[in-house]
Design a protein around this motif. Structure first.
Motif, PDB file in Angstrom:
ATOM      1  N   ALA A   1      46.659  -0.055  31.020  1.00 47.16           N
ATOM      2  CA  ALA A   1      45.719  -0.329  29.933  1.00 47.16           C
ATOM      3  C   ALA A   1      44.518  -1.110  30.451  1.00 47.16           C
ATOM      4  O   ALA A   1      44.645  -1.928  31.363  1.00 47.16           O
TER       5      ALA A   1
ATOM      6  N   LYS B   1      36.021   4.090  12.166  1.00 44.85           N
ATOM      7  CA  LYS B   1      37.231   3.416  12.614  1.00 44.85           C
ATOM      8  C   LYS B   1      36.894   2.101  13.314  1.00 44.85           C
ATOM      9  O   LYS B   1      37.554   1.076  13.095  1.00 44.85           O
TER      10      LYS B   1
ATOM     11  N   THR C   1      37.916  -1.616  11.870  1.00 42.28           N
ATOM     12  CA  THR C   1      38.717  -2.562  12.660  1.00 42.28           C
ATOM     13  C   THR C   1      38.020  -3.907  12.772  1.00 42.28           C
ATOM     14  O   THR C   1      38.637  -4.970  12.602  1.00 42.28           O
TER      15      THR C   1
ATOM     16  N   THR D   1      45.477  -5.059  19.995  1.00 43.44           N
ATOM     17  CA  THR D   1      45.533  -3.683  20.480  1.00 43.44           C
ATOM     18  C   THR D   1      44.510  -2.813  19.778  1.00 43.44           C
ATOM     19  O   THR D   1      43.792  -2.019  20.413  1.00 43.44           O
ATOM     20  N   ALA D   2      44.430  -2.942  18.451  1.00 44.64           N
ATOM     21  CA  ALA D   2      43.441  -2.165  17.684  1.00 44.64           C
ATOM     22  C   ALA D   2      42.021  -2.556  18.086  1.00 44.64           C
ATOM     23  O   ALA D   2      41.129  -1.694  18.230  1.00 44.64           O
ATOM     24  N   TRP D   3      41.794  -3.838  18.289  1.00 42.57           N
ATOM     25  CA  TRP D   3      40.469  -4.319  18.690  1.00 42.57           C
ATOM     26  C   TRP D   3      40.104  -3.803  20.078  1.00 42.57           C
ATOM     27  O   TRP D   3      38.972  -3.391  20.322  1.00 42.57           O
TER      28      TRP D   3
ATOM     29  N   GLN E   1      41.123  -1.045  21.463  1.00 39.56           N
ATOM     30  CA  GLN E   1      40.795   0.378  21.351  1.00 39.56           C
ATOM     31  C   GLN E   1      39.376   0.573  20.815  1.00 39.56           C
ATOM     32  O   GLN E   1      38.622   1.424  21.310  1.00 39.56           O
ATOM     33  N   ALA E   2      39.009  -0.221  19.809  1.00 39.48           N
ATOM     34  CA  ALA E   2      37.650  -0.144  19.266  1.00 39.48           C
ATOM     35  C   ALA E   2      36.624  -0.580  20.301  1.00 39.48           C
ATOM     36  O   ALA E   2      35.521  -0.030  20.381  1.00 39.48           O
ATOM     37  N   THR E   3      36.999  -1.577  21.130  1.00 40.94           N
ATOM     38  CA  THR E   3      36.089  -2.070  22.172  1.00 40.94           C
ATOM     39  C   THR E   3      35.848  -1.009  23.240  1.00 40.94           C
ATOM     40  O   THR E   3      34.716  -0.805  23.680  1.00 40.94           O
ATOM     41  N   VAL E   4      36.910  -0.333  23.666  1.00 45.58           N
ATOM     42  CA  VAL E   4      36.763   0.724  24.673  1.00 45.58           C
ATOM     43  C   VAL E   4      35.827   1.813  24.162  1.00 45.58           C
ATOM     44  O   VAL E   4      34.945   2.290  24.888  1.00 45.58           O
ATOM     45  N   SER E   5      36.000   2.200  22.904  1.00 44.03           N
ATOM     46  CA  SER E   5      35.120   3.223  22.318  1.00 44.03           C
ATOM     47  C   SER E   5      33.676   2.739  22.265  1.00 44.03           C
ATOM     48  O   SER E   5      32.739   3.505  22.520  1.00 44.03           O
TER      49      SER E   5
END
Length: 656
Positions: free
Chosen positions: A451, A368, A372, A403-405, A407-411
């Motif tokens: 957030a 994922k 992204t 927003t998608a980026w 989320q990928a950054t946090v992961s």
């Protein structure tokens, strides 16, 4: 003797307490409505003046009952007073912020006891108008009460995205509050233990009808202007809109100093008594007070002279900052534009490095994250920062992609070692050159957003990188890139102000910045000095604008909890960094420029800052940069003409 009670209600029915911090960034515990209870009657103002049995109004049972003392007046005298006030407190004059139930109860309590209602109630819940969000709602509030001119179509300011949802919510709450205040709609409030509001709002102009309230008004304002008027006075009607505008412009705003403005209609209530006490023989008459004592008077409707007198009063009450009288050409020549890092790396190479790190991690979201980055983030970066020709229209980042980026950054931050993160940090560094990213990120720092935000997401890793061994190149790269990312983030003025106003974000930023100023690696020190300059320039822009508009330049605290301690920490860190830097003129230049912006127009300069600068030997530290030896390795000290002039000016005019 009859007892006088104040009944207190919350018109928002608890919504202010629950939602105020989310909507405005400040805690407001209630939108207060009050009634006076005396002689067995409850009297209040809404749809005109109403009288009921105590506790039997449409507001139900009060949240709080406050003992206001006793009155020596008889019931007949008070009834006559209420009859006179009915001509003044009419339904068409009601305004949620400026002339309301609390204005009325304050007058009644003043007439009955000589006192006034508590300040957390009297200074109506309008503190949020001092915030950008609240200011945006002002037209909506005014539209509830001010009729359009004859023939004009009604208008209502439309909220701008992305704040529209919050503005609509707040507007609906205010509509409900206004309806309950004036028409009796709303459910009864439940009785609770006495409470104290943590913030309150000040209406721009006080309506005063009796001597007791006027005396309390003078006690509450270091500088005050009183407008004595009459309904039958044509010049008064001509000058009144001017006086109202001056009250908005020159009154207290957001905690800053300003004059109190009062309007006294001599034909209302005990206005004649008040006029007689102050020797008013004609209207309009304006009186100017300093520390409760009359210092000047103006008769007639002279707009220019009125403004001049108010400006002079404010100058006397709040002398301008001492720096406004000192010529500082080198400092004033400095650009307040942010230093940015705009170099575009090979984006495909950056993606390959990051993808390899993700593949070797243990995260279950590998596919994922990679999807992204490859399908949305990299195409955006290429189209924005590697356009086919210079005239290409640059795309702006869309909230969905960001927003998608995020989320990928946090992961990725959770899964990757610190040293493997710098390609991801570098991607965000580029993105912050896009103004739409700064606007989007600002919303993530609003109270209640919940957030994480990319401007501060990497600060924990960067702080850890500051403590890494000297040979850890990965940690050094993350630190360097994070500092450059923050520099680019400060290119957005709204985001920059939000980062400094939010105590948590400012603290995290400072934790990274201060040790980075002393880092062994020269590029890291350069990036840190650049960030310090951007932070200082943001502070300076706000101060200069405050001085320009007449609302600042005085010795009062700036926005933000703990701002005074923070300024001391940054100034001390900058001086230490200047003292230790003996090789890079560029770093010294940026550090001294940052120091200049922090010190110029700083609150409390004479009483707090100047003694600190003497203790820190700031003048000697700066002077040593101009000569070879202990303070500089090169021949004759730093050589750049502009840098030498700046160092000398800061040493002689700000640190002397």
């Amino acid at each position: 003797m009859a007892s006088v009670k104040l009944y207190v209600y919350d018109l928002s029915n608890g919504m202010a307490r629950q939602l105020s911090r989310q909507l405005t960034g400040r805690q407001i515990d209630g939108i207060w409505h009050t009634s006076v209870v005396v002689f067995g009657k409850e009297i209040f103002y809404g749809q005109g003046i109403d009288i009921t049995a105590p506790g039997r109004s449409h507001h139900g049972q009060p949240m709080q009952i406050i003992d206001m003392g006793e009155t020596a007046l008889d019931e007949e005298t008070f009834d006559e007073y209420i009859q006179e006030m009915r001509q003044h407190y009419t339904a068409d004059k009601y305004h949620l912020l400026e002339f309301n139930c609390n204005s009325f109860t304050d007058d009644c309590v003043g007439f009955l006891t000589g006192g006034n209602i508590p300040s957390f109630i009297k200074d109506l819940p309008t503190d949020f108008l001092s915030t950008p969000f609240g200011a945006a709602l002002r037209p909506t509030i005014d539209a509830m009460y001010r009729r359009p001119a004859a023939g004009a179509a009604p208008s209502q300011a439309a909220p701008s995205a992305p704040a529209a949802t919050n503005q609509q919510l707040a507007a609906s709450i205010l509509q409900a509050v206004a309806s309950q205040a004036q028409t009796g709609a709303g459910r009864p409030a439940q009785a609770v233990q006495p409470t104290q509001a943590t913030n309150s709002l000040t209406a721009p102009m006080h309506i005063i009808t009796n001597p007791a309230t006027f005396n309390n008004f003078l006690k509450g304002h270091k500088a005050a202007v009183a407008f004595f008027t009459s309904e039958t006075c044509p010049p008064c009607k001509m000058i009144e809109p001017v006086f109202e505008r001056l009250a908005e412009e020159k009154g207290p705003h957001g905690g800053r100093s300003g004059a109190g403005f009062a309007k006294v209609d001599i034909d209302v209530g005990m206005g004649r008594n008040l006029a007689s006490e102050w020797g008013i023989r004609a209207t309009p008459t304006f009186m100017f007070f300093l520390g409760g004592k009359k210092v000047d008077e103006l008769k007639g409707a002279d707009q220019g002279e009125l403004r001049t007198q108010i400006d002079l009063l404010l100058f006397q009450a709040f002398p301008p900052h001492p720096h406004t009288a000192i010529s500082m050409p080198a400092i004033q020549a400095l650009s307040m534009k942010s230093i940015i890092f705009s170099q575009v790396p090979p984006i495909d190479t950056v993606l390959s490095k990051l993808t390899a790190s993700i593949d070797s991690s243990s995260t279950t979201a590998k596919e994922k994250i990679k999807s992204t980055l490859a399908k949305t983030v990299v195409p955006y970066l290429k189209s924005r920062f590697s356009p086919p020709n210079a005239s290409a229209i640059l795309p702006s980042a869309k909230p969905e992609m960001l927003t998608a980026w995020l989320q990928a950054t946090v992961s990725s931050v959770d899964a990757l070692p610190t040293g493997d993160l710098f390609p991801l940090v570098d991607m965000w560094r580029l993105a912050f050159l896009d103004p739409s990213v700064g606007t989007w990120t600002t919303q993530l720092i609003l109270p209640g957003s919940g957030a994480p935000n990319p401007a501060t997401l990497f600060l924990g890793k960067a702080a850890a990188a500051n403590d890494a061994p000297a040979g850890d190149k990965g940690a050094r790269n993350v630190l360097l890139t994070a500092l450059r990312l923050l520099c680019n983030a400060f290119s957005s003025p709204t985001l920059a102000r939000r980062l400094l106003q939010d105590a948590r974000a400012r603290g995290a930023l400072t934790e990274v910045l201060v040790p980075s100023l002393l880092h062994a690696d020269a590029p890291v020190r350069t990036a840190a000095a650049s960030l310090a300059f951007n932070v200082a320039a943001t502070v300076q822009v706000a101060r200069v604008e405050a001085v320009r508009t007449g609302k600042g330049g005085r010795e009062e605290d700036e926005d933000g909890e703990g701002a005074e301690e923070w300024r001391v920490e940054i100034v001390s860190a900058l001086l230490e960094a200047v003292d230790r830097e003996k090789a890079s003129e560029e770093v010294v230049h940026r550090l001294v420029a940052a120091l200049a912006f922090f010190l110029r127009l700083i609150p409390g300069y004479e009483t707090q800052v100047k003694p600190l600068l003497e203790v820190l030997q700031s003048r000697d530290i700066l002077k040593r940069k101009l000569t070879r030896g202990e303070g500089w390795d090169g021949e004759g000290g730093i050589s750049k003409k502009d840098a030498r002039k700046l160092v000398s000016e800061v040493a002689e005019k700000l640190c002397a």
